[in-house]
Enzyme design. Structure first.
Site, short mmCIF file in Angstrom:
data_model
loop_
_atom_site.label_atom_id
_atom_site.label_comp_id
_atom_site.label_asym_id
_atom_site.label_seq_id
_atom_site.Cartn_x
_atom_site.Cartn_y
_atom_site.Cartn_z
N ARG A 7 29.11 41.68 9.95
CA ARG A 7 29.28 42.85 10.81
C ARG A 7 28.14 43.85 10.61
O ARG A 7 27.68 44.47 11.57
CB ARG A 7 30.63 43.51 10.52
CG ARG A 7 30.96 44.68 11.44
CD ARG A 7 32.42 45.06 11.30
NE ARG A 7 32.77 46.15 12.21
CZ ARG A 7 33.01 47.41 11.83
NH1 ARG A 7 32.90 47.73 10.54
NH2 ARG A 7 33.33 48.33 12.70
N HIS A 54 25.94 45.23 13.78
CA HIS A 54 25.84 46.65 14.11
C HIS A 54 24.44 47.19 13.88
O HIS A 54 24.06 48.19 14.51
CB HIS A 54 26.87 47.44 13.29
CG HIS A 54 28.26 47.32 13.82
ND1 HIS A 54 29.15 48.37 13.86
CD2 HIS A 54 28.93 46.26 14.36
CE1 HIS A 54 30.30 47.96 14.40
NE2 HIS A 54 30.18 46.69 14.69
N ASP A 55 23.66 46.55 13.04
CA ASP A 55 22.27 46.94 12.89
C ASP A 55 21.46 46.54 14.12
O ASP A 55 20.72 47.35 14.69
CB ASP A 55 21.68 46.29 11.63
CG ASP A 55 20.21 46.63 11.44
OD1 ASP A 55 19.86 47.82 11.53
OD2 ASP A 55 19.40 45.70 11.23
N VAL A 59 21.48 48.50 17.58
CA VAL A 59 20.98 49.88 17.64
C VAL A 59 19.48 49.88 17.30
O VAL A 59 19.09 49.88 16.14
CB VAL A 59 21.74 50.79 16.67
CG1 VAL A 59 21.27 52.24 16.83
CG2 VAL A 59 23.24 50.69 16.91
N GLY A 86 17.37 47.48 17.56
CA GLY A 86 16.86 46.21 17.05
C GLY A 86 17.23 45.95 15.61
O GLY A 86 17.79 46.81 14.91
N GLU A 119 23.25 56.06 11.13
CA GLU A 119 24.23 55.29 11.89
C GLU A 119 25.53 55.04 11.15
O GLU A 119 26.54 54.70 11.76
CB GLU A 119 23.59 53.95 12.28
CG GLU A 119 22.36 54.11 13.16
CD GLU A 119 21.48 52.87 13.20
OE1 GLU A 119 22.00 51.76 12.96
OE2 GLU A 119 20.27 53.01 13.47
N ASN A 177 31.24 52.94 13.12
CA ASN A 177 30.92 52.54 11.75
C ASN A 177 31.64 53.36 10.68
O ASN A 177 31.87 52.86 9.57
CB ASN A 177 29.41 52.69 11.50
CG ASN A 177 28.58 51.75 12.34
OD1 ASN A 177 29.01 50.65 12.66
ND2 ASN A 177 27.38 52.18 12.69
N HIS A 218 35.08 37.26 15.00
CA HIS A 218 36.38 37.84 14.64
C HIS A 218 37.35 36.78 14.17
O HIS A 218 38.55 37.04 14.07
CB HIS A 218 36.96 38.60 15.84
CG HIS A 218 36.23 39.87 16.13
ND1 HIS A 218 36.43 40.61 17.28
CD2 HIS A 218 35.29 40.55 15.42
CE1 HIS A 218 35.65 41.68 17.26
NE2 HIS A 218 34.94 41.66 16.14
N THR A 225 43.87 31.63 9.85
CA THR A 225 42.90 31.29 8.79
C THR A 225 41.99 32.50 8.59
O THR A 225 40.84 32.50 9.00
CB THR A 225 42.08 30.05 9.18
OG1 THR A 225 41.45 30.28 10.46
CG2 THR A 225 42.96 28.81 9.28
#
Length: 340
Positions: free
Chosen positions: A64, A68-69, A72, A74, A90, A96, A197, A252
């Site tokens: 994750r 998320h990096d 935003v 690149g 961020e 976040n 997910h 799982t």
């Protein structure tokens, strides 16, 4: 298999969006550190595996972080930057804040590499995070792929940009697609990357609007299976603690597999954005959900292609970035901290 998937991505890149991909692929290479820091991948693998052995949830957390990096500005490790006097970073953006985690693993890898002759001051935090994300997936039972390397670390971060660009768990499918298209991804990437997910956890606050008064109807989200709804209402009661975490995949929860898509087919997707993929009025999206549910190898193959595309979003070069000495600070700030 991993080699074929990588070659497939390069072919798509050159025939689909030639101008963008030729410049990116020219900068990035799997052999970027072959001569300077050949121990890179073994060090990352060892530390990631140890961290996940200690806390299974970290596999999903590190993946994750990478997502998320990259969304935003690149894949430039801007998410790893602490707030400073010159910018609010961020980490405290709404998507976040109090939920993004795993920073200590990336920092540990950085310091370990800097203790190795030839690696010190050579490997970017952005590349470390990219490799660590891959190794987290593999550790949880997912596919292996060859990572392209050569990113430089960004020089700033932006809370505002993160809040504008990161997909929200409360978005509808068109909103999610728009967020992906904004960074050069497409509908297929939306469905494949949402498959992340299949492991990890989410706080009650990210889906509680589905449980009691969905869209101000006074009733729960009708797409939630009744037995699953009862479980979630028990864990996330009205007025309860919104920070309580829940498995994204009830079946799982710590394994990277295609169980996520099978959950969607029986109305047991945790987040609104997940369940809406199954009921989207888009035959391409619905078809991919069904295909990935029935064929894990197809999901793995497309997940690899989509990860390679995502990890190649706007990489910084030497004139746009730097190799940080500490992933938490740009070098000018780190020099200031060291002098105090």
């Amino acid at each position: 298999m991993a080699v074929r998937w990588v070659v497939g991505f390069v072919l798509v890149c050159f025939t689909g969006v030639f101008l963008t991909c030729t410049s990116v692929m020219g900068q990035l290479s799997p052999d970027y550190y072959a001569d300077t820091c050949p121990d890179l991948e073994s060090v990352v693998k060892s530390i990631v595996e140890s961290a996940v052995d200690n806390e299974t949830r970290l596999a999903a957390s590190i993946l994750r972080l990478h997502f998320h990096d990259c969304f935003v500005g690149g894949c430039d490790a801007s998410l790893l930057l602490d707030d400073t006097d010159t910018f609010t970073g961020e980490q405290h953006a709404i998507p976040n804040n109090n939920s993004i985690r795993g920073f200590e693993v990336i920092n540990k890898i950085k310091f370990a590499l800097d203790d190795i002759e030839g690696c010190s001051g050579i490997v970017s935090c952005a590349d470390i995070l990219t490799v660590a994300a891959r190794d987290s997936v593999v550790k949880a039972g997912g596919p292996f792929w060859t990572v392209e390397l050569g990113r430089y670390d960004g020089l700033t971060a932006s809370k505002e940009l993160a809040e504008a660009n990161l997909p929200s768990p409360l978005s509808d499918v068109p909103g999610i697609i728009a967020s992906f298209v904004n960074v050069g991804l497409n509908e297929t990437d939306v469905v494949a990357l949402s498959g992340a997910h299949t492991f990890g956890k989410a706080q009650c606050s990210s889906f509680s609007t589905r449980l009691f008064n969905f869209q101000k109807t006074g009733a729960p989200d009708p797409t939630l299976a009744p037995d699953y709804l009862a479980i979630l209402q028990g864990r996330c009661p009205q007025g309860g603690n919104g920070s309580v975490v829940n498995d994204l995949d009830q079946g799982t929860p710590t394994t990277f597999d295609n169980s996520y898509y099978n959950n969607l087919l029986i109305n047991k997707g945790l987040l609104q954005t997940d369940q809406e993929l199954e009921s989207a009025s888009d035959s391409t999206i619905e078809g991919l959900v069904t295909s990935f549910a029935s064929d894990q190898s197809q999901f793995f193959a497309q997940f690899v292609l989509s990860m390679l595309k995502m990890s190649a979003i706007a990489p910084k070069n030497s004139s746009e970035g730097e190799i940080r000495t500490d992933c938490r600070f740009v070098n000018s700030e780190q020099d200031l901290v060291a002098s105090m």
